[in-house]
Write an enzyme that holds these catalytic residues in place. Sequence first.
Site, mmCIF file in Angstrom:
data_model
loop_
_atom_site.group_PDB
_atom_site.id
_atom_site.type_symbol
_atom_site.label_atom_id
_atom_site.label_comp_id
_atom_site.label_asym_id
_atom_site.label_seq_id
_atom_site.Cartn_x
_atom_site.Cartn_y
_atom_site.Cartn_z
ATOM 1 C CE1 TYR A 92 -3.408 -2.674 0.076
ATOM 2 C CE2 TYR A 92 -2.714 -3.188 2.308
ATOM 3 C CZ TYR A 92 -3.458 -3.492 1.189
ATOM 4 O OH TYR A 92 -4.241 -4.609 1.187
ATOM 5 C CG HIS B 99 -0.070 -8.792 1.051
ATOM 6 N ND1 HIS B 99 0.152 -7.446 1.169
ATOM 7 C CD2 HIS B 99 -1.418 -8.917 1.017
ATOM 8 C CE1 HIS B 99 -1.002 -6.795 1.201
ATOM 9 N NE2 HIS B 99 -1.970 -7.667 1.107
#
Length: 287
Positions: free
Chosen positions: A56, A110
């Site tokens: 992000y 992730h």
Amino acid sequence: MSGHKTKALDGPFLLAFGTGSTWRKENQGALNNNLIEIVKDALQSGYRHLDTAELYNTENEVGEAIKRSGISPSDLYIIAKAFTTSNIRAAFDRTLRNLGVDYVDLYVLHHPYFAKSEEQLQAAWVEIEDIFDSGKVGSIGVSNFTKAHVETILKTARIKPAANQIELNPYLQRVELQQYHKDHGIQTFAFSPLSPIVRAKPGPLDDVLETIAQKHGVSTAVVLIRWALQQGIAVVTTSTQNERMKDHLLAQKVSLTEEEIALISEVGSEKHFRGRWNDIFAAEDRS
């Protein structure tokens, strides 16, 4: 191993403030002061668990928010996630620098979909294990893993994942995967817990949630978060509005009855909604 300062994932640590896709920046350019202030507000509102990720590009803002809040990182539970898979140790070191800390409580791979073979996924987990051995993380885990993916890394793992962060709410309960986690001592983390009232309306739970919320004098968001927390599921939620941040924290204080939990689960199972990875899962795949 002496460097590990593992915190118990309970109490205020069960509810995390997420800095995920809502905030994603396209590059590591100038700091987003608005995001810094929002995360600082979350901390000052009472959140003590922050969820962030390399993907992000907001780690610098999260680190700056921690500084501005005046709260010591040692009093927080911090999750970071590795999206890079070619050199995970370098990505981890960069994450620590970005956050301005020397330790995170949970470091997570992730997603598994980069792997073209079981061996490639297992090799990435070895890198995560090596980071654990450094003493700079309290525990290690995975995100967006199915049962099959977890089974793949467990075939060769020295250290099993402590947690799996997955999309989970009453319209995507993933019962079999949850049970698998329980059987193997893996903590379930839920992201997108508010989908039934944010992304999946109208639905069969609309009236049920309103009735239960009115009974307890809370919002339907609080009911959904509590539905997960009361089942031992850690929850990642977020908001840009201070009022809603504080509202979500009420889920730590309210208590639903067993009948209400069961009703939400039963009615929720009448609808299927998945907001992420729809290119990976078949339309009616609830795993």
